[in-house]
Design a protein around this motif. Structure first.
Motif, PDB file in Angstrom:
ATOM      1  N   PRO A 125       2.204   5.579  -8.944  1.00 26.32           N
ATOM      2  CA  PRO A 125       2.920   6.516  -9.828  1.00 26.32           C
ATOM      3  C   PRO A 125       3.852   7.491  -9.122  1.00 26.32           C
ATOM      4  O   PRO A 125       4.822   7.964  -9.721  1.00 26.32           O
ATOM      5  N   ASP A 126       3.579   7.803  -7.860  1.00 23.85           N
ATOM      6  CA  ASP A 126       4.404   8.790  -7.160  1.00 23.85           C
ATOM      7  C   ASP A 126       5.668   8.192  -6.533  1.00 23.85           C
ATOM      8  O   ASP A 126       6.489   8.922  -5.959  1.00 23.85           O
ATOM      9  N   VAL A 127       5.854   6.884  -6.651  1.00 21.19           N
ATOM     10  CA  VAL A 127       6.974   6.231  -5.968  1.00 21.19           C
ATOM     11  C   VAL A 127       8.308   6.530  -6.635  1.00 21.19           C
ATOM     12  O   VAL A 127       9.289   6.893  -5.969  1.00 21.19           O
ATOM     13  N   GLU A 128       8.382   6.374  -7.946  1.00 23.99           N
ATOM     14  CA  GLU A 128       9.654   6.574  -8.644  1.00 23.99           C
ATOM     15  C   GLU A 128      10.223   7.974  -8.425  1.00 23.99           C
ATOM     16  O   GLU A 128      11.391   8.114  -8.042  1.00 23.99           O
ATOM     17  N   ALA A 138       9.792  -7.951  -6.886  1.00 23.07           N
ATOM     18  CA  ALA A 138       9.025  -8.107  -8.126  1.00 23.07           C
ATOM     19  C   ALA A 138       8.348  -6.798  -8.507  1.00 23.07           C
ATOM     20  O   ALA A 138       8.338  -6.407  -9.684  1.00 23.07           O
ATOM     21  N   GLY A 139       7.790  -6.108  -7.527  1.00 21.18           N
ATOM     22  CA  GLY A 139       7.121  -4.843  -7.801  1.00 21.18           C
ATOM     23  C   GLY A 139       8.091  -3.770  -8.271  1.00 21.18           C
ATOM     24  O   GLY A 139       7.796  -3.006  -9.201  1.00 21.18           O
ATOM     25  N   LEU A 140       9.251  -3.706  -7.641  1.00 20.91           N
ATOM     26  CA  LEU A 140      10.263  -2.727  -8.042  1.00 20.91           C
ATOM     27  C   LEU A 140      10.741  -3.004  -9.459  1.00 20.91           C
ATOM     28  O   LEU A 140      10.941  -2.077 -10.261  1.00 20.91           O
ATOM     29  N   THR A 141      10.928  -4.278  -9.769  1.00 30.53           N
ATOM     30  CA  THR A 141      11.349  -4.647 -11.127  1.00 30.53           C
ATOM     31  C   THR A 141      10.280  -4.274 -12.135  1.00 30.53           C
ATOM     32  O   THR A 141      10.577  -3.714 -13.205  1.00 30.53           O
ATOM     33  N   ARG A 142       9.032  -4.564 -11.812  1.00 33.37           N
ATOM     34  CA  ARG A 142       7.931  -4.247 -12.716  1.00 33.37           C
ATOM     35  C   ARG A 142       7.838  -2.735 -12.949  1.00 33.37           C
ATOM     36  O   ARG A 142       7.472  -2.281 -14.033  1.00 33.37           O
ATOM     37  N   GLY A 143       8.172  -1.955 -11.925  1.00 31.99           N
ATOM     38  CA  GLY A 143       8.131  -0.504 -12.056  1.00 31.99           C
ATOM     39  C   GLY A 143       9.405   0.106 -12.610  1.00 31.99           C
ATOM     40  O   GLY A 143       9.478   1.326 -12.797  1.00 31.99           O
ATOM     41  N   GLY A 144      10.430  -0.725 -12.859  1.00 29.86           N
ATOM     42  CA  GLY A 144      11.681  -0.228 -13.418  1.00 29.86           C
ATOM     43  C   GLY A 144      12.490   0.632 -12.471  1.00 29.86           C
ATOM     44  O   GLY A 144      13.262   1.493 -12.908  1.00 29.86           O
ATOM     45  N   ILE A 145      12.361   0.383 -11.161  1.00 33.90           N
ATOM     46  CA  ILE A 145      13.053   1.246 -10.195  1.00 33.90           C
ATOM     47  C   ILE A 145      13.966   0.461  -9.254  1.00 33.90           C
ATOM     48  O   ILE A 145      14.376   0.974  -8.212  1.00 33.90           O
ATOM     49  N   GLU A 203       0.821  -1.212   0.000  1.00 34.18           N
ATOM     50  CA  GLU A 203       0.000   0.000   0.000  1.00 34.18           C
ATOM     51  C   GLU A 203       0.853   1.260   0.000  1.00 34.18           C
ATOM     52  O   GLU A 203       0.575   2.188  -0.755  1.00 34.18           O
ATOM     53  N   THR A 204       1.897   1.337   0.802  1.00 39.71           N
ATOM     54  CA  THR A 204       2.747   2.528   0.773  1.00 39.71           C
ATOM     55  C   THR A 204       3.415   2.679  -0.586  1.00 39.71           C
ATOM     56  O   THR A 204       3.356   3.752  -1.210  1.00 39.71           O
ATOM     57  N   LEU A 205       4.082   1.621  -1.043  1.00 39.20           N
ATOM     58  CA  LEU A 205       4.771   1.648  -2.334  1.00 39.20           C
ATOM     59  C   LEU A 205       3.978   0.966  -3.432  1.00 39.20           C
ATOM     60  O   LEU A 205       3.898   1.468  -4.559  1.00 39.20           O
ATOM     61  N   TYR A 250      18.558  -2.186  -0.662  1.00 39.69           N
ATOM     62  CA  TYR A 250      18.160  -3.465  -0.087  1.00 39.69           C
ATOM     63  C   TYR A 250      16.641  -3.563  -0.093  1.00 39.69           C
ATOM     64  O   TYR A 250      15.946  -2.562   0.114  1.00 39.69           O
ATOM     65  N   SER A 251      16.132  -4.781  -0.281  1.00 35.54           N
ATOM     66  CA  SER A 251      14.727  -5.074  -0.029  1.00 35.54           C
ATOM     67  C   SER A 251      14.692  -6.087   1.108  1.00 35.54           C
ATOM     68  O   SER A 251      15.060  -7.248   0.929  1.00 35.54           O
ATOM     69  N   LEU A 252      14.275  -5.638   2.279  1.00 38.60           N
ATOM     70  CA  LEU A 252      14.328  -6.454   3.482  1.00 38.60           C
ATOM     71  C   LEU A 252      12.945  -6.932   3.884  1.00 38.60           C
ATOM     72  O   LEU A 252      11.987  -6.150   3.930  1.00 38.60           O
ATOM     73  N   SER A 253      12.834  -8.220   4.188  1.00 34.02           N
ATOM     74  CA  SER A 253      11.613  -8.778   4.756  1.00 34.02           C
ATOM     75  C   SER A 253      11.939  -9.303   6.149  1.00 34.02           C
ATOM     76  O   SER A 253      12.887 -10.075   6.328  1.00 34.02           O
ATOM     77  N   SER A 254      11.131  -8.906   7.119  1.00 30.37           N
ATOM     78  CA  SER A 254      11.393  -9.344   8.493  1.00 30.37           C
ATOM     79  C   SER A 254      11.022 -10.807   8.707  1.00 30.37           C
ATOM     80  O   SER A 254      11.203 -11.322   9.814  1.00 30.37           O
TER      81      SER A 254
END
Length: 222
Positions: free
Chosen positions: A93-96, A122-129, A15-17, A135-139
């Motif tokens: 749209p406002d993330v990049e 996966a989302g970052l790749t799909r958005g090209g960013i 939701e945030t990104l 780092y992409s960290l998952s707790s």
């Protein structure tokens, strides 16, 4: 305590990104109303929080499946199909531009989620960013859910910075509260929540949108 400009900015993911529209669409395809996503997502968090607070732990996907089972009569296979839609999320749209503004200012950017590993990537790749994120960290790595203090301290440690040199940007008030209680700088903006909970301590940065949250962090003294 006076807040200072962070060296690292961590972004919450779901939701945030990333827009949860594909999950909503999967619910509709399963014959359920898209509006059901809000209570299902909220129940997912409730299950995760309660499990964590009582000394247990479960994966995000397990909590989401339990939430779907409580809110619908869908069979396990259909529930799994809906959960798979988390792998199809794309950035808002406002993330990049927000991330790019930070990196151009010399600030490191990471993502921090208790969601399933691979969803943010996966989302970052799909958005090209992807190139904007260090780092992409998952707790799930440490078997904990935000807003547990240990999650934010673990992320700061992974980045090699003191907690007060890291900020968290989130559209969830509970996430910002957890970060601030762990010593991070918190920045909140409305995405799905329209107001920051009055019961919480005020966020260090309160902004009308994601761009404003980034502006507020960059305006802090170096």
């Amino acid at each position: 305590m006076t807040r200072v400009r962070p060296e690292v900015v961590a972004f919450d993911v779901n939701e945030t990104l990333l827009d949860l529209a594909p999950v909503r669409a999967a619910l509709i395809e399963a014959g359920r109303p898209g509006e059901l996503l809000r209570p299902v997502f909220g129940r997912t968090l409730l299950i995760g929080f309660a499990t964590s607070m009582t000394g247990g732990w479960c994966r995000f996907r397990e909590a989401f499946d339990d939430a779907l089972a409580q809110e619908t009569d869908l069979d396990p296979a259909r529930r799994a199909t809906i959960a798979d839609a988390f792998g199809e999320l794309t950035p808002h749209p406002d993330v990049e531009p927000a991330m790019r503004r930070l990196t151009e200012a010399g600030i490191r950017v990471i993502t921090l989620t208790h969601g399933s590993p691979g969803v943010a990537e996966a989302g970052l790749t799909r958005g090209g960013i992807t190139s904007l994120v260090e780092y992409s960290l998952s707790s799930e790595t440490i078997r904990a859910w935000k807003p547990a203090r240990e999650v934010y301290l673990w992320a700061a440690g992974r980045c090699g910075v003191a907690p007060d040199r890291m900020a968290l940007v989130a559209a969830h008030g509970w996430d910002v509260l957890g970060a601030q209680r762990a010593g991070l700088t918190g920045a909140w903006f409305p995405r799905v929540e329209q107001a920051y909970p009055a019961a919480f301590e005020a966020p260090h940065v309160l902004a009308p949108d994601l761009a404003g949250a980034v502006d507020g962090l960059l305006a802090l003294p170096a």
